[in-house]
Design an enzyme around this catalytic site. Sequence first.
Site, PDB file in Angstrom:
ATOM      1  N   GLU A  56      -0.467  -5.182   6.156  1.00  0.00           N
ATOM      2  CA  GLU A  56       0.841  -5.296   5.494  1.00  0.00           C
ATOM      3  C   GLU A  56       1.726  -6.314   6.204  1.00  0.00           C
ATOM      4  OE1 GLU A  56       1.306  -0.812   3.593  1.00  0.00           O
ATOM      5  OE2 GLU A  56       2.012  -1.160   5.617  1.00  0.00           O
ATOM      6  N   THR A  68       0.845  -1.201   0.000  1.00  0.00           N
ATOM      7  CA  THR A  68       0.000   0.000   0.000  1.00  0.00           C
ATOM      8  C   THR A  68       0.877   1.246   0.000  1.00  0.00           C
ATOM      9  OG1 THR A  68      -1.769  -1.150   1.174  1.00  0.00           O
ATOM     10  CG2 THR A  68      -1.743   1.251   1.362  1.00  0.00           C
ATOM     11  N   THR A 107       4.205   4.728  -3.629  1.00  0.00           N
ATOM     12  CA  THR A 107       5.312   4.179  -4.428  1.00  0.00           C
ATOM     13  C   THR A 107       4.898   2.835  -5.033  1.00  0.00           C
ATOM     14  OG1 THR A 107       6.794   5.190  -2.803  1.00  0.00           O
ATOM     15  CG2 THR A 107       7.792   3.695  -4.415  1.00  0.00           C
ATOM     16  N   GLY A 158       2.800   4.547   7.370  1.00  0.00           N
ATOM     17  CA  GLY A 158       2.482   5.949   7.062  1.00  0.00           C
ATOM     18  C   GLY A 158       1.112   6.079   6.417  1.00  0.00           C
ATOM     19  N   GLY A 159       0.713   5.028   5.689  1.00  0.00           N
ATOM     20  CA  GLY A 159      -0.611   5.031   5.061  1.00  0.00           C
ATOM     21  C   GLY A 159      -1.656   4.349   5.925  1.00  0.00           C
TER      22      GLY A 159
END
Length: 246
Positions: A108, A31, A34, A101-102
């Site tokens: 994840e 996610t 990038t 950060g997301g």
Amino acid sequence: MMAKDVEQLKAEAGIAAAAFVKEGMKVGLGTGSTVKYTVIELGRRVAEGLNIMGVPTSIATRDLALEVGITLIELSEVEGLDIVIDGADEFDPEFQLIKGGGGALLREKIVAQASNAMIVVADERKQVQTLGAFSIPIEVTPFSWQETRRQIERILKCQVILRNGDVEKLGDVKIEGGAFATDNGNLILDAQCGATIDNPIATEKTLQGLAGVCEVGLFNNICDMVILAGNDGIKTLTKPDGRLSS
Ligand code: 5RP
């Protein structure tokens, strides 16, 4: 030579990583801004005939993967994944990471844990000597999150802030001013330690021992390779004793 802008670096790293995905692989799809380029590139390769199956790490990535034509599966349907490609907020010389950060750190980490190897895609701003300048994201339950925050502040001896968003009520917990809600219906606390995390393994373990903490955005001993985009081009950094070293 003119400096490349960050978006260009993200695209270069993200696209380069897609070359590691081979025919028939089961792939964890990370996610962020990038790895989004990896997902789009994989979609392009699928349209050209590549046959893969993906497991997304967030609702946003699921939506993007479906849009670009990647077949998705549930982690529970398969015995592990061949590889996961994901972004990171920081990585250190030992290939330890800060992620989240997301806000997708829990999914994840579950997907990374199920994968035979992990590739991180990043631009050179993410490479650090010591982790922590980027606040450590910690996913916590809405129930008594203030108490969990106090406990974390006591352990880390730094300020810990509730990530803002537009959700006012999570379950039966009302949050004044609104908060960010994860895909799992939890909150994110960001620990502002500064670049002081010289033993990320111990920090992760201690925080994971706290009731109320669902997951910690320190990813230790799980990343095998970083595809790093800089002004001079792409560098492939392979962890010497990692699963992709040969
Ligand atoms: C999301 C993440 C991201 O991978 C990380 O924040 C990096 O994102 P970006 O590539 O947008 O900088 O961990 O939870």
